[in-house]
Write a protein that holds these residues in place. Sequence first.
Motif, PDB file in Angstrom:
ATOM      1  N   ALA A  75       0.688  -1.218   0.012  1.00 37.39           N
ATOM      2  CA  ALA A  75      -0.057   0.054   0.073  1.00 37.39           C
ATOM      3  C   ALA A  75       0.947   1.324  -0.069  1.00 37.39           C
ATOM      4  O   ALA A  75       1.779   1.290   0.782  1.00 37.39           O
ATOM      5  N   ASP A  76       0.640   2.354  -0.695  1.00 38.01           N
ATOM      6  CA  ASP A  76       1.280   3.519  -0.583  1.00 38.01           C
ATOM      7  C   ASP A  76       0.354   4.647  -0.783  1.00 38.01           C
ATOM      8  O   ASP A  76      -0.754   4.771  -1.168  1.00 38.01           O
ATOM      9  N   VAL A  77       0.770   6.052  -0.532  1.00 35.56           N
ATOM     10  CA  VAL A  77      -0.025   7.039  -0.556  1.00 35.56           C
ATOM     11  C   VAL A  77       0.656   8.237  -0.564  1.00 35.56           C
ATOM     12  O   VAL A  77       2.117   8.268   0.003  1.00 35.56           O
ATOM     13  N   ILE A  78       0.508   9.626  -1.119  1.00 34.03           N
ATOM     14  CA  ILE A  78       1.112  10.865  -0.970  1.00 34.03           C
ATOM     15  C   ILE A  78       0.498  11.378   0.112  1.00 34.03           C
ATOM     16  O   ILE A  78      -1.001  11.507   0.317  1.00 34.03           O
ATOM     17  N   ALA A  79       1.239  12.014   1.264  1.00 31.22           N
ATOM     18  CA  ALA A  79       0.647  12.658   2.357  1.00 31.22           C
ATOM     19  C   ALA A  79       1.388  13.879   2.696  1.00 31.22           C
ATOM     20  O   ALA A  79       2.671  14.248   2.074  1.00 31.22           O
ATOM     21  N   PHE A  80       0.906  14.585   3.452  1.00 35.77           N
ATOM     22  CA  PHE A  80       1.405  16.193   3.755  1.00 35.77           C
ATOM     23  C   PHE A  80       1.484  16.457   5.149  1.00 35.77           C
ATOM     24  O   PHE A  80       0.780  16.016   5.905  1.00 35.77           O
ATOM     25  N   ASP A  81       2.571  17.190   5.467  1.00 29.81           N
ATOM     26  CA  ASP A  81       2.969  17.942   6.788  1.00 29.81           C
ATOM     27  C   ASP A  81       2.909  19.549   6.585  1.00 29.81           C
ATOM     28  O   ASP A  81       3.324  19.737   5.601  1.00 29.81           O
ATOM     29  N   PHE A  82       2.466  20.149   7.359  1.00 29.36           N
ATOM     30  CA  PHE A  82       2.529  21.536   7.391  1.00 29.36           C
ATOM     31  C   PHE A  82       2.556  22.194   8.977  1.00 29.36           C
ATOM     32  O   PHE A  82       1.922  21.584   9.735  1.00 29.36           O
ATOM     33  N   GLY A  83       3.008  23.302   8.861  1.00 29.76           N
ATOM     34  CA  GLY A  83       3.125  24.062  10.438  1.00 29.76           C
ATOM     35  C   GLY A  83       3.462  25.324  10.216  1.00 29.76           C
ATOM     36  O   GLY A  83       3.998  25.875   9.056  1.00 29.76           O
ATOM     37  N   THR A  84       3.682  26.071  11.407  1.00 34.42           N
ATOM     38  CA  THR A  84       3.881  27.659  11.676  1.00 34.42           C
ATOM     39  C   THR A  84       4.559  27.514  12.980  1.00 34.42           C
ATOM     40  O   THR A  84       4.459  26.733  13.975  1.00 34.42           O
ATOM     41  N   LEU A  85       5.566  28.920  12.842  1.00 33.10           N
ATOM     42  CA  LEU A  85       6.163  29.191  14.244  1.00 33.10           C
ATOM     43  C   LEU A  85       6.288  30.552  14.349  1.00 33.10           C
ATOM     44  O   LEU A  85       6.500  31.441  13.409  1.00 33.10           O
ATOM     45  N   PHE A  86       5.748  30.926  15.595  1.00 30.58           N
ATOM     46  CA  PHE A  86       5.784  32.500  15.940  1.00 30.58           C
ATOM     47  C   PHE A  86       6.481  32.724  17.284  1.00 30.58           C
ATOM     48  O   PHE A  86       6.567  32.060  18.436  1.00 30.58           O
ATOM     49  N   ASP A  87       7.617  33.404  16.878  1.00 32.90           N
ATOM     50  CA  ASP A  87       8.675  34.024  18.034  1.00 32.90           C
ATOM     51  C   ASP A  87       7.797  35.235  18.570  1.00 32.90           C
ATOM     52  O   ASP A  87       8.117  36.114  17.775  1.00 32.90           O
ATOM     53  N   THR A  88       7.657  35.274  19.712  1.00 34.34           N
ATOM     54  CA  THR A  88       6.941  36.353  20.310  1.00 34.34           C
ATOM     55  C   THR A  88       7.919  37.736  20.579  1.00 34.34           C
ATOM     56  O   THR A  88       7.479  38.751  20.851  1.00 34.34           O
ATOM     57  N   GLY A  89       9.142  37.284  20.626  1.00 30.30           N
ATOM     58  CA  GLY A  89      10.111  38.285  20.807  1.00 30.30           C
ATOM     59  C   GLY A  89      10.268  38.634  22.570  1.00 30.30           C
ATOM     60  O   GLY A  89      10.995  39.524  22.765  1.00 30.30           O
ATOM     61  N   PHE A  90       9.433  38.070  23.059  1.00 30.95           N
ATOM     62  CA  PHE A  90       9.407  38.187  24.512  1.00 30.95           C
ATOM     63  C   PHE A  90       9.913  36.931  25.452  1.00 30.95           C
ATOM     64  O   PHE A  90       9.303  35.916  25.162  1.00 30.95           O
ATOM     65  N   LYS A  91      10.990  37.396  26.164  1.00 25.46           N
ATOM     66  CA  LYS A  91      11.562  36.263  27.085  1.00 25.46           C
ATOM     67  C   LYS A  91      11.861  34.919  26.154  1.00 25.46           C
ATOM     68  O   LYS A  91      11.653  33.896  26.732  1.00 25.46           O
ATOM     69  N   GLY A  92      12.144  34.829  24.976  1.00 18.69           N
ATOM     70  CA  GLY A  92      12.377  33.926  24.304  1.00 18.69           C
ATOM     71  C   GLY A  92      11.113  32.836  24.126  1.00 18.69           C
ATOM     72  O   GLY A  92      11.398  31.715  23.592  1.00 18.69           O
ATOM     73  N   ILE A  93       9.866  33.161  24.232  1.00 16.56           N
ATOM     74  CA  ILE A  93       8.961  32.414  24.252  1.00 16.56           C
ATOM     75  C   ILE A  93       8.319  32.168  22.741  1.00 16.56           C
ATOM     76  O   ILE A  93       8.231  33.313  21.842  1.00 16.56           O
ATOM     77  N   LYS A  94       8.086  31.031  22.297  1.00 13.74           N
ATOM     78  CA  LYS A  94       7.717  30.962  20.686  1.00 13.74           C
ATOM     79  C   LYS A  94       6.575  29.875  20.933  1.00 13.74           C
ATOM     80  O   LYS A  94       6.660  28.797  21.760  1.00 13.74           O
ATOM     81  N   PHE A  95       5.773  29.759  19.928  1.00 16.19           N
ATOM     82  CA  PHE A  95       4.618  29.130  19.513  1.00 16.19           C
ATOM     83  C   PHE A  95       4.567  28.356  18.373  1.00 16.19           C
ATOM     84  O   PHE A  95       5.251  28.968  17.338  1.00 16.19           O
ATOM     85  N   GLY A  96       4.374  26.997  18.306  1.00 17.57           N
ATOM     86  CA  GLY A  96       4.627  26.162  17.190  1.00 17.57           C
ATOM     87  C   GLY A  96       3.190  25.421  16.994  1.00 17.57           C
ATOM     88  O   GLY A  96       2.558  24.967  18.034  1.00 17.57           O
ATOM     89  N   MET A  97       2.677  25.324  15.827  1.00 17.53           N
ATOM     90  CA  MET A  97       1.572  24.490  15.170  1.00 17.53           C
ATOM     91  C   MET A  97       1.872  23.639  14.071  1.00 17.53           C
ATOM     92  O   MET A  97       2.437  24.121  13.297  1.00 17.53           O
ATOM     93  N   SER A  98       1.370  22.565  14.174  1.00 16.02           N
ATOM     94  CA  SER A  98       1.729  21.505  13.056  1.00 16.02           C
ATOM     95  C   SER A  98       0.689  20.485  12.889  1.00 16.02           C
ATOM     96  O   SER A  98       0.034  20.087  13.736  1.00 16.02           O
ATOM     97  N   VAL A  99       0.448  20.261  11.495  1.00 15.33           N
ATOM     98  CA  VAL A  99      -0.630  18.878  11.269  1.00 15.33           C
ATOM     99  C   VAL A  99       0.461  17.839  10.414  1.00 15.33           C
ATOM    100  O   VAL A  99       0.897  18.454   9.477  1.00 15.33           O
ATOM    101  N   ARG A 100       0.530  16.856  10.817  1.00 15.38           N
ATOM    102  CA  ARG A 100       1.426  15.742  10.136  1.00 15.38           C
ATOM    103  C   ARG A 100       0.358  14.491   9.509  1.00 15.38           C
ATOM    104  O   ARG A 100      -0.506  14.088  10.203  1.00 15.38           O
ATOM    105  N   ASN A 101       0.769  14.036   8.693  1.00 13.09           N
ATOM    106  CA  ASN A 101       0.252  12.910   8.103  1.00 13.09           C
ATOM    107  C   ASN A 101      -1.214  12.986   7.510  1.00 13.09           C
ATOM    108  O   ASN A 101      -2.023  12.189   7.676  1.00 13.09           O
TER     109      ASN A 101
END
Length: 317
Positions: free
Chosen positions: A173-199
Amino acid sequence: ILSNGILYAQEIKLAQTGFQFLSVSSDARASGMAEAVNSREIASSSMFFNPACMATLPNMVETSFSLNSFIADIKYVAFSLAYRPSLGQYGVIGLSLQSVDYGDLDHTMIFPNTQGFVDMGTFNPSALAIGIGYAKSLSDKFSVGGNVKYVYQYLGTSVIEEGVNTLKKKNIADVIAFDFGTLFDTGFKGIKFGMSVRNFAREIKYENENFQLPLLFTLGVSTDLNNLIELDKEMHSLIASVDLTHPRAHAEQLKIGFDYTLMNMLSLRTGYTLNNDEDGLTFGVGVSKFGIEFDYAYAPFGIFDNVQRITGRIAIK
């Protein structure tokens, strides 16, 4: 692990998924932190977690190679390569590969004898995922990224008796799959947020049964605790990271990870996954110098003993 299965939590059916090898991490740096890296840049290995984190690649080229000694003598190999042309003006391009060797398994066929089957020797199932990724920083604070990957699994050959004829059929069995995401650096105290969707992919099937890939939604936040406890930043770094995951195949999990680095050379890591049956606590260590890094991760795995991962990296400026 080899085929699609129905999973339950608190006696409630959650989902039916296949290609479960896509849910297993082989990167030792990430595994040492219980995979709580959705908002952390780990160079080319980011393609296996949040591809947007690859956008801030500090070097022109970075590559990694990982070995994963998983449960039941299953062996994983992972490779990634990231290239940043023109100092990142056009983003970062990446390649990734995951390969699985499930070892030799007994091969039998239904037969009208006293045992009900005949021994056909052994077979060696395998799985593979090959991907191409791209990530770009849209500003000094916001990055996006994605992967497209070809996913393949081979579960041996079936022998089918039809009258006087014997038919052989490869279970592929085989298939084409996708992953995507975002990264936000707040610039405050080194805090970063990430979001992703995989498979993310269409349904696939073996024979007449449809199933889906192990779709995974992840939200993560991280910070360098140096910004709070005021350690000497030339000597110390202490990253704390938290990921909340929402898988298709089981209940949500909370992953917590810590990464302490001394003099940009020696790293000590630990992590914990809440709402997990066997592999909750993880440990890791890393050594880095002159653009070469070696990482090791150890995870007790309950009744399955333990899982060990090794990753090597090379960076070229």
